[in-house]
Design a protein around this motif. Structure first.
Motif, PDB file in Angstrom:
ATOM      1  N   VAL A   9      18.227 -67.375 -26.787  1.00 55.98           N
ATOM      2  CA  VAL A   9      19.079 -66.489 -27.028  1.00 55.98           C
ATOM      3  C   VAL A   9      18.693 -65.882 -25.812  1.00 55.98           C
ATOM      4  N   PHE A  10      17.307 -65.827 -25.809  1.00 57.44           N
ATOM      5  CA  PHE A  10      17.207 -64.201 -24.844  1.00 57.44           C
ATOM      6  C   PHE A  10      16.587 -65.367 -23.417  1.00 57.44           C
ATOM      7  N   ALA A  11      16.424 -66.486 -23.181  1.00 60.59           N
ATOM      8  CA  ALA A  11      16.361 -67.431 -22.344  1.00 60.59           C
ATOM      9  C   ALA A  11      17.150 -67.542 -21.325  1.00 60.59           C
ATOM     10  N   PHE A  12      18.367 -67.858 -22.672  1.00 61.88           N
ATOM     11  CA  PHE A  12      19.796 -68.016 -21.780  1.00 61.88           C
ATOM     12  C   PHE A  12      20.195 -66.792 -20.630  1.00 61.88           C
ATOM     13  N   ILE A  13      19.667 -65.162 -21.717  1.00 60.37           N
ATOM     14  CA  ILE A  13      19.872 -63.977 -21.001  1.00 60.37           C
ATOM     15  C   ILE A  13      19.670 -63.908 -19.935  1.00 60.37           C
ATOM     16  N   ILE A  14      17.894 -63.761 -20.179  1.00 62.26           N
ATOM     17  CA  ILE A  14      16.736 -63.521 -18.848  1.00 62.26           C
ATOM     18  C   ILE A  14      16.989 -64.454 -17.295  1.00 62.26           C
ATOM     19  N   THR A  15      17.596 -65.768 -17.939  1.00 62.28           N
ATOM     20  CA  THR A  15      18.620 -66.353 -16.756  1.00 62.28           C
ATOM     21  C   THR A  15      19.260 -66.176 -16.408  1.00 62.28           C
ATOM     22  N   SER A  16      20.599 -66.380 -17.065  1.00 65.69           N
ATOM     23  CA  SER A  16      21.435 -66.532 -16.550  1.00 65.69           C
ATOM     24  C   SER A  16      21.929 -64.992 -15.489  1.00 65.69           C
ATOM     25  N   VAL A  17      21.704 -64.200 -16.423  1.00 68.02           N
ATOM     26  CA  VAL A  17      22.190 -62.708 -16.130  1.00 68.02           C
ATOM     27  C   VAL A  17      21.092 -62.347 -14.385  1.00 68.02           C
ATOM     28  N   SER A  18      19.871 -62.966 -14.399  1.00 72.10           N
ATOM     29  CA  SER A  18      19.301 -62.332 -13.428  1.00 72.10           C
ATOM     30  C   SER A  18      20.187 -63.796 -12.353  1.00 72.10           C
ATOM     31  N   SER A  19      20.218 -64.527 -12.710  1.00 76.02           N
ATOM     32  CA  SER A  19      21.008 -65.553 -11.563  1.00 76.02           C
ATOM     33  C   SER A  19      22.693 -64.849 -10.594  1.00 76.02           C
ATOM     34  N   TYR A  20      23.035 -64.648 -12.290  1.00 73.03           N
ATOM     35  CA  TYR A  20      24.262 -63.716 -11.833  1.00 73.03           C
ATOM     36  C   TYR A  20      24.070 -62.660 -10.171  1.00 73.03           C
ATOM     37  N   TYR A  21      23.228 -61.612 -11.254  1.00 72.77           N
ATOM     38  CA  TYR A  21      22.473 -60.639  -9.708  1.00 72.77           C
ATOM     39  C   TYR A  21      22.302 -60.942  -8.850  1.00 72.77           C
ATOM     40  N   GLY A  22      21.821 -62.828  -8.241  1.00 74.39           N
ATOM     41  CA  GLY A  22      20.966 -62.738  -7.605  1.00 74.39           C
ATOM     42  C   GLY A  22      22.138 -63.069  -6.785  1.00 74.39           C
ATOM     43  N   TYR A  23      22.626 -64.033  -7.102  1.00 72.01           N
ATOM     44  CA  TYR A  23      24.037 -65.193  -6.243  1.00 72.01           C
ATOM     45  C   TYR A  23      25.329 -63.952  -6.383  1.00 72.01           C
ATOM     46  N   TYR A  24      25.312 -62.908  -6.151  1.00 73.71           N
ATOM     47  CA  TYR A  24      26.375 -61.774  -6.017  1.00 73.71           C
ATOM     48  C   TYR A  24      25.295 -60.974  -5.266  1.00 73.71           C
ATOM     49  N   THR A  25      24.500 -61.554  -4.282  1.00 66.33           N
ATOM     50  CA  THR A  25      23.570 -60.496  -3.498  1.00 66.33           C
ATOM     51  C   THR A  25      24.642 -59.800  -2.525  1.00 66.33           C
ATOM     52  N   SER A  26      24.865 -59.577  -1.698  1.00 68.59           N
ATOM     53  CA  SER A  26      25.541 -59.199  -0.748  1.00 68.59           C
ATOM     54  C   SER A  26      24.535 -57.597   0.670  1.00 68.59           C
ATOM     55  N   GLY A  27      24.273 -58.008   1.338  1.00 72.20           N
ATOM     56  CA  GLY A  27      23.989 -56.871   2.495  1.00 72.20           C
ATOM     57  C   GLY A  27      22.575 -57.848   2.877  1.00 72.20           C
ATOM     58  N   GLY A  28      21.249 -56.530   2.786  1.00 75.45           N
ATOM     59  CA  GLY A  28      20.205 -57.351   3.175  1.00 75.45           C
ATOM     60  C   GLY A  28      18.523 -57.390   2.495  1.00 75.45           C
ATOM     61  N   ALA A  29      17.762 -57.361   2.983  1.00 78.40           N
ATOM     62  CA  ALA A  29      16.963 -57.354   1.652  1.00 78.40           C
ATOM     63  C   ALA A  29      16.491 -56.115   1.168  1.00 78.40           C
ATOM     64  N   LEU A  30      17.226 -54.934   1.097  1.00 80.16           N
ATOM     65  CA  LEU A  30      17.156 -53.903   0.230  1.00 80.16           C
ATOM     66  C   LEU A  30      18.042 -54.236  -0.705  1.00 80.16           C
ATOM     67  N   GLU A  31      19.315 -55.189  -0.562  1.00 77.82           N
ATOM     68  CA  GLU A  31      19.920 -55.215  -1.525  1.00 77.82           C
ATOM     69  C   GLU A  31      19.320 -56.018  -2.689  1.00 77.82           C
ATOM     70  N   VAL A  32      18.845 -57.763  -1.995  1.00 73.37           N
ATOM     71  CA  VAL A  32      17.476 -57.939  -2.814  1.00 73.37           C
ATOM     72  C   VAL A  32      17.120 -58.031  -4.027  1.00 73.37           C
ATOM     73  N   GLY A  33      16.012 -56.564  -3.259  1.00 71.36           N
ATOM     74  CA  GLY A  33      15.787 -56.411  -4.303  1.00 71.36           C
ATOM     75  C   GLY A  33      16.075 -55.048  -5.524  1.00 71.36           C
ATOM     76  N   LYS A  34      17.065 -54.148  -4.880  1.00 72.57           N
ATOM     77  CA  LYS A  34      18.180 -53.515  -6.164  1.00 72.57           C
ATOM     78  C   LYS A  34      18.720 -54.994  -6.877  1.00 72.57           C
ATOM     79  N   SER A  35      19.204 -55.449  -6.677  1.00 73.66           N
ATOM     80  CA  SER A  35      19.676 -56.746  -7.627  1.00 73.66           C
ATOM     81  C   SER A  35      18.215 -57.587  -8.646  1.00 73.66           C
ATOM     82  N   SER A  36      17.220 -57.865  -7.591  1.00 73.31           N
ATOM     83  CA  SER A  36      15.785 -57.793  -8.830  1.00 73.31           C
ATOM     84  C   SER A  36      16.044 -57.117  -9.660  1.00 73.31           C
ATOM     85  N   THR A  37      16.550 -54.945  -9.512  1.00 70.23           N
ATOM     86  CA  THR A  37      16.063 -54.015  -9.908  1.00 70.23           C
ATOM     87  C   THR A  37      17.402 -54.115 -11.830  1.00 70.23           C
TER      88      THR A  37
END
Length: 246
Positions: free
Chosen positions: A194-222
């Motif tokens: 369950v945790f493997a699915f959560i980690i990869t899917s939630v992280s992918s979600y925030y990365g996939y819908y990143t908008s803007g520049g490098a600063l927003e990539v950092g915010k998505s990662s956080t």
């Protein structure tokens, strides 16, 4: 919140669409297993050995009643490592390491318009980028956690080998074997999947819908690490209640 749940569900629907080329997905899964597994192995191994040793010493230092047998130390280390430390704490560490990498990688592809280029070529970008990561995590995380359990218990054994130890290796090994319930392994590895699915899917979600520049990539990662950690703790509580409260 409902907006994110809906957007996440729609993304997962695209991720699990039928692949256009199975061979490409299979190759990507192998690459992701190598990336997630080998790079995470050192940190998982080091933390597990130290935590096993620490739990053994702390348990031994708290046993001051002669009526409590010393094999309790091995028993406590086994239960702590198997039920909570390896499946939950190690997955929280992996959420920080693997999750932030996934979110940064996909977020960088988004802001450099590589994902848009995939869509223009008619490729299901969500499935191509995210599905191999989820599949790889579901395959490799249980292996990492099994290794973490072994090394954690071995860390306690190393403490028993010290000349100044308050317990012997015989008592420690006896405690590890005492009152073992194999169904608890089923509980632990269910949590890991369950945790493997959560980690990869939630992280992918925030990365996939990143908008803007490098600063927003950092915010998505956080955000990916924060929300993955919260969901891991929430589902750990739910699964613990479902499996262990009878």
């Amino acid at each position: 919140m409902f907006f994110h749940i809906g957007q996440y569900s729609a993304l997962m629907f695209r991720v699990f669409k039928r692949p256009q080329k199975y061979s490409v997905y299979l190759r990507q899964i192998i690459v992701e297993i190598d990336s997630m597994g080998l790079t995470s192995l050192p940190i998982v191994a080091i933390i597990s050995v130290f935590m096993g040793g620490i739990i053994a010493i702390q348990t031994a230092s708290n046993i001051d009643n002669p009526l409590i047998p010393l094999y309790t130390i091995g028993f406590t280390v086994r239960e702590s490592i198997m039920l909570e430390f390896s499946p939950t704490v190690v997955c929280l560490i992996l959420a920080g390491k693997v999750g932030s990498n996934i979110s940064s990688e996909i977020g960088a592809m988004r802001i450099t318009e590589q994902i848009d280029a995939l869509e223009i070529m008619g490729i299901n970008s969500a499935g191509y980028l995210i599905f191999p990561k989820i599949a790889a995590a579901i395959i490799i995380f249980p292996v990492l956690i099994a290794l973490s359990m072994f090394l954690g218990i071995s860390g306690g054994y190393l403490m028993a080998c010290l000349p100044s130890a308050a317990f012997t290796t015989y008592e420690y090994v006896f405690g590890i074997q005492a009152f073992f319930d194999p169904t608890k392994l089923y509980y632990s590895f269910t949590k890991v999947l369950v945790f493997a699915f959560i980690i990869t899917s939630v992280s992918s979600y925030y990365g996939y819908y990143t908008s803007g520049g490098a600063l927003e990539v950092g915010k998505s990662s956080t955000n990916a690490v924060v929300y993955s950690s919260i969901l891991i703790l929430l589902f750990s509580l739910i699964l613990t209640y479902l499996f262990l409260i009878r």
